[in-house]
Motif scaffolding. Sequence first.
Motif, PDB file in Angstrom:
ATOM      1  N   MET A 284       0.852  -1.197   0.000  1.00 58.63           N
ATOM      2  CA  MET A 284       0.000   0.000   0.000  1.00 58.63           C
ATOM      3  C   MET A 284       0.881   1.238   0.000  1.00 58.63           C
ATOM      4  N   ASN A 285       0.536   2.195  -0.835  1.00 55.77           N
ATOM      5  CA  ASN A 285       1.261   3.463  -0.927  1.00 55.77           C
ATOM      6  C   ASN A 285       0.356   4.612  -0.476  1.00 55.77           C
ATOM      7  N   TRP A 286       0.974   5.767  -0.316  1.00 55.80           N
ATOM      8  CA  TRP A 286       0.236   6.945   0.157  1.00 55.80           C
ATOM      9  C   TRP A 286       0.431   8.091  -0.830  1.00 55.80           C
ATOM     10  N   GLN A 287      -0.671   8.702  -1.242  1.00 56.72           N
ATOM     11  CA  GLN A 287      -0.582   9.839  -2.150  1.00 56.72           C
ATOM     12  C   GLN A 287      -0.275  11.132  -1.397  1.00 56.72           C
ATOM     13  N   SER A 288      -0.609  11.185  -0.130  1.00 53.61           N
ATOM     14  CA  SER A 288      -0.302  12.355   0.712  1.00 53.61           C
ATOM     15  C   SER A 288       0.258  11.867   2.047  1.00 53.61           C
ATOM     16  N   PRO A 289       1.460  11.289   2.033  1.00 53.95           N
ATOM     17  CA  PRO A 289       2.005  10.679   3.250  1.00 53.95           C
ATOM     18  C   PRO A 289       2.246  11.666   4.391  1.00 53.95           C
ATOM     19  N   ALA A 290       2.474  12.948   4.061  1.00 56.39           N
ATOM     20  CA  ALA A 290       2.738  13.933   5.118  1.00 56.39           C
ATOM     21  C   ALA A 290       1.564  14.060   6.080  1.00 56.39           C
ATOM     22  N   ARG A 291       0.375  13.767   5.618  1.00 58.54           N
ATOM     23  CA  ARG A 291      -0.809  13.898   6.469  1.00 58.54           C
ATOM     24  C   ARG A 291      -0.832  12.854   7.587  1.00 58.54           C
ATOM     25  N   LEU A 292      -0.030  11.805   7.441  1.00 58.26           N
ATOM     26  CA  LEU A 292       0.017  10.777   8.480  1.00 58.26           C
ATOM     27  C   LEU A 292       0.580  11.319   9.793  1.00 58.26           C
ATOM     28  N   TRP A 293       1.263  12.470   9.741  1.00 59.66           N
ATOM     29  CA  TRP A 293       1.760  13.077  10.975  1.00 59.66           C
ATOM     30  C   TRP A 293       0.621  13.413  11.929  1.00 59.66           C
ATOM     31  N   LEU A 294      -0.589  13.536  11.401  1.00 59.96           N
ATOM     32  CA  LEU A 294      -1.739  13.809  12.259  1.00 59.96           C
ATOM     33  C   LEU A 294      -2.012  12.669  13.234  1.00 59.96           C
ATOM     34  N   LEU A 295      -1.456  11.495  12.933  1.00 58.07           N
ATOM     35  CA  LEU A 295      -1.614  10.371  13.856  1.00 58.07           C
ATOM     36  C   LEU A 295      -0.954  10.664  15.201  1.00 58.07           C
ATOM     37  N   LEU A 296       0.038  11.575  15.198  1.00 65.06           N
ATOM     38  CA  LEU A 296       0.654  11.969  16.469  1.00 65.06           C
ATOM     39  C   LEU A 296      -0.363  12.657  17.373  1.00 65.06           C
ATOM     40  N   GLY A 297      -1.278  13.401  16.745  1.00 66.08           N
ATOM     41  CA  GLY A 297      -2.339  14.032  17.533  1.00 66.08           C
ATOM     42  C   GLY A 297      -3.251  12.989  18.160  1.00 66.08           C
ATOM     43  N   VAL A 298      -3.560  11.935  17.402  1.00 69.63           N
ATOM     44  CA  VAL A 298      -4.383  10.848  17.942  1.00 69.63           C
ATOM     45  C   VAL A 298      -3.646  10.169  19.097  1.00 69.63           C
ATOM     46  N   LEU A 299      -2.345   9.958  18.910  1.00 68.52           N
ATOM     47  CA  LEU A 299      -1.540   9.343  19.968  1.00 68.52           C
ATOM     48  C   LEU A 299      -1.538  10.213  21.227  1.00 68.52           C
ATOM     49  N   ALA A 300      -1.462  11.521  21.036  1.00 66.67           N
ATOM     50  CA  ALA A 300      -1.485  12.439  22.181  1.00 66.67           C
ATOM     51  C   ALA A 300      -2.811  12.327  22.933  1.00 66.67           C
ATOM     52  N   LEU A 301      -3.912  12.161  22.183  1.00 69.56           N
ATOM     53  CA  LEU A 301      -5.211  11.991  22.827  1.00 69.56           C
ATOM     54  C   LEU A 301      -5.265  10.689  23.624  1.00 69.56           C
ATOM     55  N   VAL A 302      -4.652   9.627  23.082  1.00 70.86           N
ATOM     56  CA  VAL A 302      -4.606   8.353  23.804  1.00 70.86           C
ATOM     57  C   VAL A 302      -3.861   8.520  25.126  1.00 70.86           C
ATOM     58  N   VAL A 303      -2.698   9.168  25.058  1.00 70.66           N
ATOM     59  CA  VAL A 303      -1.899   9.390  26.261  1.00 70.66           C
ATOM     60  C   VAL A 303      -2.681  10.234  27.262  1.00 70.66           C
ATOM     61  N   GLY A 304      -3.343  11.287  26.782  1.00 68.82           N
ATOM     62  CA  GLY A 304      -4.122  12.148  27.667  1.00 68.82           C
ATOM     63  C   GLY A 304      -5.266  11.397  28.326  1.00 68.82           C
ATOM     64  N   TYR A 305      -5.909  10.529  27.562  1.00 67.24           N
ATOM     65  CA  TYR A 305      -7.037   9.770  28.118  1.00 67.24           C
ATOM     66  C   TYR A 305      -6.557   8.823  29.216  1.00 67.24           C
ATOM     67  N   LEU A 306      -5.444   8.135  28.955  1.00 73.16           N
ATOM     68  CA  LEU A 306      -4.901   7.210  29.955  1.00 73.16           C
ATOM     69  C   LEU A 306      -4.488   7.952  31.223  1.00 73.16           C
ATOM     70  N   ALA A 307      -3.893   9.133  31.030  1.00 73.72           N
ATOM     71  CA  ALA A 307      -3.486   9.928  32.193  1.00 73.72           C
ATOM     72  C   ALA A 307      -4.697  10.364  33.010  1.00 73.72           C
ATOM     73  N   MET A 308      -5.753  10.737  32.313  1.00 75.81           N
ATOM     74  CA  MET A 308      -6.966  11.169  33.003  1.00 75.81           C
ATOM     75  C   MET A 308      -7.583  10.022  33.796  1.00 75.81           C
ATOM     76  N   GLN A 309      -7.577   8.806  33.215  1.00 74.23           N
ATOM     77  CA  GLN A 309      -8.144   7.662  33.932  1.00 74.23           C
ATOM     78  C   GLN A 309      -7.329   7.325  35.177  1.00 74.23           C
ATOM     79  N   ARG A 310      -6.024   7.464  35.069  1.00 76.96           N
ATOM     80  CA  ARG A 310      -5.170   7.202  36.231  1.00 76.96           C
ATOM     81  C   ARG A 310      -5.433   8.216  37.340  1.00 76.96           C
ATOM     82  N   ARG A 311      -5.652   9.454  36.940  1.00 75.93           N
ATOM     83  CA  ARG A 311      -5.936  10.511  37.927  1.00 75.93           C
ATOM     84  C   ARG A 311      -7.258  10.239  38.632  1.00 75.93           C
TER      85      ARG A 311
END
Length: 319
Positions: free
Chosen positions: A1-28
């Motif tokens: 599989m190839n990507w026509q706009s691979p730079a947009r995959l950097w947005l996955l870092l934002g999703v990862l940040a939300l995952v980390v934030g959610y886990l931190a909130m549950q721990r709190r």
Amino acid sequence: MNWQSPARLWLLLGVLALVVGYLAMQRRRSRYAVRFTNLRLLDRVAPQRPAWRRHVPAGLFLAMLALLVVGFARPSAEVRVPRERATVMVAVDVSTSMLANDVDPDRLSAAKEAARRFVDGLPEEFNVGLVAFAGSAAVLVPPSTDREALHEGIERLNEGITGVQGTAIGEAITTSLGAVKSLDGNAAKDPPPARIILLSDGANTSGMDPMEAAAQAVAVKVPVHTISFGTPSGSVDRGGRAIQVPVDGQTLKAVAEETGGRFHEASTTGELQAVYEDIGSSVGYRKERQDISARFIGLGLVFAMGVAAGSLRWFSRLP
């Protein structure tokens, strides 16, 4: 599989940040619950806690975001699609030897049933024609998308239908090539992508040399897939006397190798059907790179509906 706009995959870092934030909130929250020492009062205030279910909408929401980001990056992959004007000619031996009953109920009946299943498994867009051959060859059904006419033609396949005894493999090939050239008004100058599927149980005994016919197929880039059908112990009854008709696939093998097709051997109905399925999975297709972002976006929307359904079911509100 190839990507026509691979730079947009950097947005996955934002999703990862939300995952980390959610886990931190549950721990709190869990730490706060531990500090709440009056457990009886806690049970009265919140007697029923959703436990693991409270994490389902959040998990689906994050998965939805990831899928939408992947779709936004416009992924593409090679997809098999039917070729336009693709033509398949099925040539079946109807010589006397095909009445041998070493295959149940006999070689010709088994070949007819397998041919029916083969053409039904091809895409509707394919043009399919039928050639019968013994000592000579004839087009029973010109190539078209009319499957009903093709079924009727297969039903007419009977020993002696060509009126000439023998096995003319070369004639079957040239007759099939002629049918391909007559597909439409442009076929002679702009040949359609085509394949010939030729089934027989013996060597060539009449008509054109099969290798000369194979050379013609090579010239117009039409591979010939051949099937040698039967067993070494085959025989036919003629006037109460058993005549041995052992299968002979040497000529068929040489034709397939010369034209770039494939040679198959089948000694049972099941093997013949498997051969047809194998051929059908590779004939008449082309690989084309297509945008498949809709797959990810669609799955993301399904997850979004799951988020809404879970939130309504367990929390009586939309997220």
